[in-house]
Scaffold this active site. Structure first.
Site, PDB file in Angstrom:
ATOM      1  N   SER A 179       0.858  -1.180   0.000  1.00  0.00           N
ATOM      2  CA  SER A 179       0.000   0.000   0.000  1.00  0.00           C
ATOM      3  C   SER A 179       0.890   1.225   0.000  1.00  0.00           C
ATOM      4  O   SER A 179       2.067   1.152   0.396  1.00  0.00           O
ATOM      5  CB  SER A 179      -0.881  -0.013   1.255  1.00  0.00           C
ATOM      6  OG  SER A 179      -1.497   1.247   1.455  1.00  0.00           O
ATOM      7  N   TYR A 195      -1.620  -0.761  10.343  1.00  0.00           N
ATOM      8  CA  TYR A 195      -1.642  -0.918   8.887  1.00  0.00           C
ATOM      9  C   TYR A 195      -0.340  -0.401   8.281  1.00  0.00           C
ATOM     10  O   TYR A 195       0.264  -1.058   7.424  1.00  0.00           O
ATOM     11  CB  TYR A 195      -2.836  -0.168   8.312  1.00  0.00           C
ATOM     12  CG  TYR A 195      -3.144  -0.512   6.878  1.00  0.00           C
ATOM     13  CD1 TYR A 195      -3.703  -1.739   6.540  1.00  0.00           C
ATOM     14  CD2 TYR A 195      -2.889   0.387   5.845  1.00  0.00           C
ATOM     15  CE1 TYR A 195      -3.986  -2.066   5.217  1.00  0.00           C
ATOM     16  CE2 TYR A 195      -3.172   0.075   4.526  1.00  0.00           C
ATOM     17  CZ  TYR A 195      -3.727  -1.155   4.218  1.00  0.00           C
ATOM     18  OH  TYR A 195      -4.002  -1.477   2.908  1.00  0.00           O
TER      19      TYR A 195
END
Length: 266
Positions: A134, A147
């Site tokens: 990501s 995350y």
């Protein structure tokens, strides 16, 4: 005319929906032989593709997928470690169970996939590992610690494997998109509802969908690019951090200040 690309043998994790399904469809449309995997017992797959249940946290499931690939394909050309979960939240709202779940899925899932298939790729003297991380693995906004940490680990894993495996004829790519429309928000754990709401709004409000991201990713994989940032927002955030660090720092602090203000008003 462009030459017709030779078909490859591809395994995609998390392929029942979202980016995984879009990637599987793009590979299949290209003429590749695709094994779509997911934790669902069964799922719709593109024409010509096959399906197998695979929990990426299970060593046994990975071994079964390797055996299926060896029997059906005789080897593997592209492993796409796509499966993952969304996560967010302020550090004092996230318990140990949250961290274990996020890192087990988002980091160790990809690690186990690589550990399972690298011996096969070494035997072949060829192959391509594609790890979906990501933009959060490159830039690290506040209130996304679990995350950010997990996706940064996937970026680091990929870079290390790049140098380790290139002498074996094995390519590595890491995919770092920013927010795009997908069902990823459904996997948010609810540990910090305020930040879950923010993440859901960013995902659902994006102008880009999974199909557009997948098309760009497959083109970049064909070109054997290492760092794949398939959208403008990801590239802008990355290069702002690299080349305009004071501006980047102000943007991150502004986000943190907004979160502080929202918490004070709650």
């Amino acid at each position: 005319m462009q030459p017709t690309p030779s078909p490859r043998r591809v395994l995609v994790t998390g392929g029942a929906s979202g980016l995984g399904a879009a990637l599987a469809a793009r590979f299949a449309a290209r003429g590749d032989r695709v094994l779509v995997t997911d934790v669902a017992p069964q799922a719709d797959v593109p024409a010509g593709a096959a399906y197998q249940r695979l929990d990426i946290t299970s060593e046994d499931d990975w071994a079964a997928a390797r055996d299926r690939v060896r029997a059906a394909f005789g080897g593997l050309d592209v492993l796409v470690n796509n499966a993952g979960i969304a996560a967010g939240g302020r550090i004092d709202r996230l318990g140990a169970d949250h961290w274990r779940r996020v890192l087990d899925v988002n980091v160790l899932g990809a690690v186990t996939g690589c550990r399972t298939f690298v011996p096969m790729l070494k035997e072949q003297g060829s192959g391509h590992l594609v790890n979906v991380a990501s933009a959060a693995g490159l830039v690290h906004p506040p209130a996304m610690t679990s995350y950010d940490a997990g996706k940064a680990a996937v970026v680091a894993l990929s870079e290390s494997l790049r140098w380790e495996l290139t002498p074996w004829g094995i390519d590595v790519s890491v995919v770092c998109p920013s927010f795009f429309r997908t069902n990823l928000a459904a996997s948010l754990g609810g540990d910090d509802p305020m930040m879950d709401t923010v993440a859901t709004r960013l995902i659902e409000g994006s102008k880009l969908g999974a199909d557009e991201i997948a098309e760009r990713v497959v083109r970049a994989v064909d070109a054997k690019r290492f760092l794949i940032m398939p959208d403008r927002n990801a590239r802008l955030a990355f290069w702002t951090k690299r080349l305009a660090r004071p501006l980047y720092d102000r943007q991150m602090l502004r986000m943190g200040t907004r979160i502080h203000a929202a918490e004070q008003q709650a």
